[in-house]
Design an enzyme around this catalytic site. Structure first.
Site, PDB file in Angstrom:
ATOM      1  N   LYS A 114     -19.889  71.435  31.400  1.00 49.36           N
ATOM      2  CA  LYS A 114     -18.542  71.942  31.102  1.00 49.36           C
ATOM      3  C   LYS A 114     -17.680  70.821  30.497  1.00 49.36           C
ATOM      4  O   LYS A 114     -18.188  70.045  29.722  1.00 49.36           O
ATOM      5  CB  LYS A 114     -17.904  72.537  32.355  1.00 49.36           C
TER       6      LYS A 114
ATOM      7  N   GLU B 230     -25.015  85.211  35.696  1.00 44.64           N
ATOM      8  CA  GLU B 230     -24.063  84.400  36.454  1.00 44.64           C
ATOM      9  C   GLU B 230     -22.920  85.284  36.957  1.00 44.64           C
ATOM     10  O   GLU B 230     -21.957  85.534  36.220  1.00 44.64           O
ATOM     11  CB  GLU B 230     -23.472  83.310  35.555  1.00 44.64           C
TER      12      GLU B 230
ATOM     13  N   SER C  20     -23.087  78.425  41.644  1.00 44.13           N
ATOM     14  CA  SER C  20     -23.161  77.560  42.828  1.00 44.13           C
ATOM     15  C   SER C  20     -24.596  77.287  43.284  1.00 44.13           C
ATOM     16  O   SER C  20     -24.876  77.247  44.489  1.00 44.13           O
ATOM     17  CB  SER C  20     -22.321  78.143  43.966  1.00 44.13           C
TER      18      SER C  20
ATOM     19  N   HIS D 296     -20.803  82.380  28.008  1.00 45.97           N
ATOM     20  CA  HIS D 296     -20.439  81.931  29.360  1.00 45.97           C
ATOM     21  C   HIS D 296     -19.132  82.621  29.773  1.00 45.97           C
ATOM     22  O   HIS D 296     -18.228  82.801  28.950  1.00 45.97           O
ATOM     23  CB  HIS D 296     -20.275  80.406  29.388  1.00 45.97           C
TER      24      HIS D 296
ATOM     25  N   GLU E  11     -16.616  81.635  31.267  1.00 52.21           N
ATOM     26  CA  GLU E  11     -15.381  80.866  30.998  1.00 52.21           C
ATOM     27  C   GLU E  11     -14.944  81.035  29.546  1.00 52.21           C
ATOM     28  O   GLU E  11     -13.754  81.033  29.242  1.00 52.21           O
ATOM     29  CB  GLU E  11     -15.604  79.387  31.361  1.00 52.21           C
TER      30      GLU E  11
ATOM     31  N   ASN F  60     -25.021  72.572  33.020  1.00 51.51           N
ATOM     32  CA  ASN F  60     -23.836  72.833  32.200  1.00 51.51           C
ATOM     33  C   ASN F  60     -22.723  71.905  32.681  1.00 51.51           C
ATOM     34  O   ASN F  60     -22.129  72.139  33.724  1.00 51.51           O
ATOM     35  CB  ASN F  60     -23.423  74.306  32.346  1.00 51.51           C
TER      36      ASN F  60
ATOM     37  N   GLY G  68     -18.715  78.122  40.483  1.00 55.79           N
ATOM     38  CA  GLY G  68     -17.790  77.070  40.909  1.00 55.79           C
ATOM     39  C   GLY G  68     -17.052  77.379  42.199  1.00 55.79           C
ATOM     40  O   GLY G  68     -16.092  76.689  42.548  1.00 55.79           O
TER      41      GLY G  68
HETATM   42  C1  PEP Z   1     -21.919  77.500  35.335  1.00 53.61           C
HETATM   43  O1  PEP Z   1     -20.899  77.025  34.907  1.00 53.61           O
HETATM   44  O2  PEP Z   1     -22.726  78.002  34.520  1.00 53.61           O
HETATM   45  C2  PEP Z   1     -22.176  77.482  36.770  1.00 53.61           C
HETATM   46  C3  PEP Z   1     -23.132  78.199  37.243  1.00 53.61           C
HETATM   47  O3  PEP Z   1     -21.351  76.676  37.539  1.00 53.61           O
HETATM   48  P1  PEP Z   1     -21.542  76.301  39.115  1.00 53.61           P
HETATM   49  O4  PEP Z   1     -22.992  75.940  39.292  1.00 53.61           O
HETATM   50  O5  PEP Z   1     -20.633  75.149  39.328  1.00 53.61           O
HETATM   51  O6  PEP Z   1     -21.189  77.505  39.883  1.00 53.61           O
END
Ligand code: PEP
Length: 263
Positions: free
Chosen positions: A15, A178, A222, A106, A108, A13, A184
Site C-alpha cells: 500500500k 478480499e 488480515s 483493490h 481501497e 501489498n 486491515g
Molecule cells: C490488502 O490490502 O490487500 C489486505 C489484505 O490488507 P491486510 O492484510 O492488512 O488486511
C-alpha cells in the site's frame, strides 16, 4: 498437505508504505530468510507490490534474491500506451520496465478513488492486452454480507470483467477474494466462510471459462502467520494477498511457508 495442483501465490501489498530505508531493510531481511531455501519456486510464487515510486528500486533489490520474487504494480492507468496524461502509468510503461504483474480492483481503489466497474474494465483490458498478469480483487462490504448479498456482489464483480477478457486471457488472471470488512481490521473470515466463497468463485469462473478450474484464487484480509496454515489448508484457497503482515519480513515469510507447504 492438500496436494493442490494449483501453485499458490503469496503477494505482499505494501500500500502507501514504507519509507525508503525501511523498505530496503525489509527486503534485505526477506531475502536473507529466503536463503534458507524452504520456499521452493515450484511450491509458491511470490510477489511484492510496493508504491509506484519504489517499484524500480524494489525490482532491482529483488533481482539478487535466491529465488524469484516478482515486483507487482499496485495500480495501472485506464489509458493505454503513452501520451499527455499527467500522473498516469500505463500497462505498456510497466511492461517496458519488465513489470509483469498488477493489482486491479483493490477495494481501497474502488472506495477511495471511485473506481467503477467500467473504469476497472478499461484497466483490465489494457493490462491484459499489454501482456500483464493481473491480480483482480473482489469482495463485499460488511453491510452487503449482513444483508446476505456477499455472493451476488462478488460474482457480479467477476462477471463485470468477463465482458472484456478474451478466452485465452483468463490464464493471465489471478483472483483475490478480499472481504472489505477483513482488510486491515484484524478480523479474518473463518477458513470455512472463506473456503465457501472461494468455492462459489471457482464455480462462477468455470461457468465463464474452462480455465476456471485451474485459476489461483487468493484470500486477503488480515492474513497473518497465526491464521495462514488453516487458510492454506482449504482446497480452493490458492494463496494470499497480504497487506499489514507483508511489512514484516518474518511474518510475510511464515505466511509464504504455510502456503508452500500445501504443495
Ligand atoms: C490488502 O490490502 O490487500 C489486505 C489484505 O490488507 P491486510 O492484510 O492488512 O488486511
Amino acid at each position: 498437505m492438500s496436494g493442490s495442483a494449483i501453485t499458490p501465490w503469496v503477494v505482499g501489498n505494501w500500500k502507501m508504505n514504507p519509507m525508503q530505508a525501511d523498505a530496503k531493510a525489509l527486503l534485505q531481511d526477506f531475502k536473507k530468510l529466503l536463503q534458507n531455501n524452504e520456499i521452493k519456486e515450484q511450491d509458491c510464487y511470490l510477489g511484492i507490490a510496493p508504491t509506484m515510486l519504489a517499484l524500480g528500486s524494489v525490482q532491482s533489490e529483488l533481482a539478487s534474491s535466491v529465488r524469484p520474487v516478482y515486483p507487482v504494480a499496485q495500480d495501472v492507468s485506464r489509458i493505454a500506451g503513452t501520451g499527455a496524461y499527467t500522473g498516469e502509468v500505463s500497462a505498456e510503461l510497466l511492461k517496458d520496465q519488465q513489470i509483469d504483474f498488477v493489482l486491479i480492483g483493490h477495494s481501497e481503489r474502488r472506495e477511495f478513488f471511485a473506481e467503477t466497474a467500467s473504469i476497472l474494465n478499461e484497466k483490465v483490458k489494457n493490462a491484459l492486452n499489454a501482456g500483464l498478469t493481473i491480480i483482480y480483487c473482489v469482495g463485499e462490504s460488511l453491510e452487503q454480507r449482513e444483508n446476505g448479498q456477499a455472493e451476488q456482489v462478488v460474482l457480479q464483480q467477476i462477471c463485470d470483467i468477463a465482458t472484456v477478457v478474451q478466452a485465452e486471457q483468463w490464464k493471465n488472471i489471478v483472483v483475490a477474494y478480499e472481504p472489505i470488512w477483513a482488510i486491515g481490521t484484524g478480523k479474518t473470515a473463518s477458513p470455512e466462510d472463506a473456503q465457501a466463497m472461494h468455492a462459489k468463485i471457482r464455480a462462477g469462473l468455470t461457468q465463464i471459462t474452462p480455465l476456471g478450474a485451474s485459476m489461483a484464487i487468493l484470500y486477503g484480509g488480515s492474513v497473518k502467520p497465526e491464521n495462514a496454515v488453516e487458510l492454506a489448508a482449504c482446497p480452493d484457497i490458492n494463496g494470499a494477498l497480504v497487506g499489514g503482515a507483508s511489512l514484516n519480513a518474518e511474518s510475510f515469510y511464515k505466511i509464504a511457508q504455510a502456503f508452500a507447504n500445501t504443495k
